[in-house]
Design a protein around this motif. Structure first.
Motif, PDB file in Angstrom:
ATOM      1  N   SER A  91       9.255  43.124 -17.876  1.00  0.00           N
ATOM      2  CA  SER A  91       8.502  44.300 -18.325  1.00  0.00           C
ATOM      3  C   SER A  91       7.941  44.042 -19.720  1.00  0.00           C
ATOM      4  CB  SER A  91       9.415  45.533 -18.348  1.00  0.00           C
ATOM      5  OG  SER A  91      10.427  45.364 -19.330  1.00  0.00           O
ATOM      6  N   THR A  92       7.334  45.074 -20.258  1.00  0.00           N
ATOM      7  CA  THR A  92       6.804  45.025 -21.633  1.00  0.00           C
ATOM      8  C   THR A  92       7.644  45.884 -22.567  1.00  0.00           C
ATOM      9  OG1 THR A  92       5.322  46.874 -21.181  1.00  0.00           O
ATOM     10  CG2 THR A  92       4.476  44.662 -20.744  1.00  0.00           C
ATOM     11  N   PRO A 105       0.682  46.884 -24.344  1.00  0.00           N
ATOM     12  CA  PRO A 105      -0.714  46.625 -23.949  1.00  0.00           C
ATOM     13  C   PRO A 105      -1.364  47.882 -23.394  1.00  0.00           C
ATOM     14  CG  PRO A 105       0.800  45.815 -22.277  1.00  0.00           C
ATOM     15  CD  PRO A 105       1.657  46.287 -23.430  1.00  0.00           C
ATOM     16  N   ASP A 106      -2.680  47.882 -23.406  1.00  0.00           N
ATOM     17  CA  ASP A 106      -3.404  49.032 -22.849  1.00  0.00           C
ATOM     18  C   ASP A 106      -3.161  49.167 -21.351  1.00  0.00           C
ATOM     19  OD1 ASP A 106      -4.400  49.521 -25.374  1.00  0.00           O
ATOM     20  OD2 ASP A 106      -6.189  48.264 -25.045  1.00  0.00           O
ATOM     21  N   TYR A 151       3.458  40.092 -24.577  1.00  0.00           N
ATOM     22  CA  TYR A 151       3.975  41.356 -24.062  1.00  0.00           C
ATOM     23  C   TYR A 151       5.126  41.175 -23.072  1.00  0.00           C
ATOM     24  CZ  TYR A 151      -0.544  42.942 -25.852  1.00  0.00           C
ATOM     25  OH  TYR A 151      -1.628  43.205 -26.652  1.00  0.00           O
ATOM     26  N   VAL A 152       5.328  39.967 -22.585  1.00  0.00           N
ATOM     27  CA  VAL A 152       6.274  39.742 -21.481  1.00  0.00           C
ATOM     28  C   VAL A 152       7.688  39.591 -22.024  1.00  0.00           C
ATOM     29  CG1 VAL A 152       6.870  38.264 -19.525  1.00  0.00           C
ATOM     30  CG2 VAL A 152       4.472  38.638 -20.120  1.00  0.00           C
ATOM     31  N   GLY A 153       8.626  40.240 -21.374  1.00  0.00           N
ATOM     32  CA  GLY A 153      10.044  40.102 -21.706  1.00  0.00           C
ATOM     33  C   GLY A 153      10.888  40.423 -20.484  1.00  0.00           C
ATOM     34  N   ILE A 154      12.198  40.183 -20.609  1.00  0.00           N
ATOM     35  CA  ILE A 154      13.106  40.468 -19.506  1.00  0.00           C
ATOM     36  C   ILE A 154      14.275  41.310 -20.014  1.00  0.00           C
ATOM     37  CG2 ILE A 154      14.454  38.342 -19.798  1.00  0.00           C
ATOM     38  CD1 ILE A 154      14.651  38.272 -16.695  1.00  0.00           C
TER      39      ILE A 154
END
Length: 342
Positions: free
Chosen positions: A185-186, A193-194, A136-139
């Motif tokens: 952020s996602t 994600p929930d 889920y992690v990104g920039i």
């Protein structure tokens, strides 16, 4: 020496001198030698007379007059003061020597923007999210020039942590020399994600080249070891940074360009028309027009020699005053005991 040679040599007999032409040349040579010896003797006499007449004595210029050894009196107090004096001078000398060998870092400020205006600033970030999986992690990167990169993936490394429930996120990218932001952020995830828990621990966040000089003042990585791992899962985190260009020039003339920064932190829960907005970690930045320059400077040799002379001369002078005071006081005390003080 010439007369002795004449008496012992068979070629100098008068009868034989008249029998060969070579002997006349040798007789002329002897005459020249005697003339030269007489001339040198007369000159030395004239010089000696001249010096004696003028009364010239080079020893008159001696300002360090010597006192005969039998006229001096050693004392135990003087020996103790001398030993302490030598130890103190040795300590000060080595302290001054190490200071002379160690370069001094000098700073100056001026209005400038190092490099060309179209050059970009390298950024390195290492952050750990203990309760958000790597998928889920990104920039995302944005600035005032219209750049908007969602899910930037170049030079990005995601390492699962805490049995896959967390993620260590590392990234290297470049930003323009204009105000903007980048945020973890996602937003780029295919599936949200929930619960996007943005609790985090920042290992490092630096701009520009990494400076290895640990004695260099400044804040090049103030967010290092910033721990917000126990934050509320619903919170967003906002870091507002002021970036200061910094130039470092070592004693060899090598120049490195880095960036210091200060930050202000805030956390909040974001809401929109559709409800609570997904949490994120924002890094907002703006560049300062003032540039700081650090450069190494060594103490000149004449300053070191002046300090050494001051150490030696000052220590000897003070030690001499102390020794004289102690010796005079002890002599007065002895006279007082003998009743001869008056």
């Amino acid at each position: 020496m010439v007369l002795a040679t004449q008496a012992t040599s068979p070629y100098l007999v008068p009868s034989r001198l008249g029998q060969c032409s070579a002997c006349f040349s040798y007789r002329y040579y002897l005459k020249e030698v005697w003339t030269l010896e007489l001339f040198l003797s007369l000159n030395s006499v004239v010089v000696r007379i001249y010096i004696d007449t003028m009364g010239f004595d080079l020893r008159r210029f001696d300002i360090y007059r010597k006192v005969p050894k039998d006229l001096t009196q050693p004392t135990v107090t003087g020996a103790v003061i001398s030993i302490c004096c030598c130890a103190f001078m040795t300590f000060l000398f080595f302290s001054e020597f190490f200071h002379f060998m160690s370069p001094e870092v000098v700073s100056e400020l001026f209005v400038d923007n190092p490099g060309n205006s179209d050059e970009k600033i390298p950024v390195q970030i290492n952050i750990t999210l203990p309760r958000l999986a790597c998928e889920y992690v990104g920039i995302d990167i944005q600035d005032d020039l219209g750049r908007h990169d969602v899910g930037f993936i170049e030079n990005t490394l995601k390492t699962p942590w805490n049995k896959g429930r967390g993620c260590i996120f590392e990234s290297r990218f470049h930003i323009n020399r204009v105000p903007g932001n980048f945020h973890v952020s996602t937003h780029s995830a295919d599936k949200q994600p929930d619960n996007a828990d943005m609790a985090h621990y920042i290992t490092s966040l630096t701009f520009g080249e990494v400076l290895d000089n640990k004695n260099l003042p400044g804040n090049f990585n103030p967010l290092a070891r910033r721990d917000r791992s126990q934050a509320d899962p619903a919170e967003s985190h906002d870091y507002t940074m002021k970036i200061v260009p910094t130039i470092y020039e070592d004693s060899a003339g090598k120049t490195l360009v880095s960036y210091q920064y200060t930050y202000a932190y805030s956390n909040y829960v974001s809401f929109s028309l559709g409800g609570r907005s997904p949490a994120a970690i924002w890094f907002r930045y703006d560049l300062n027009p003032i540039t700081v320059k650090y450069h190494e400077r060594r103490q000149p040799i004449y300053a070191f020699l002046t300090s050494v002379c001051a150490i030696i001369g000052g220590t000897f002078t003070v030690a001499g005053i102390i020794d004289s005071f102690v010796f005079t006081a002890s002599e007065l005390f002895k006279k007082f005991e003998l009743g001869k003080l008056s």
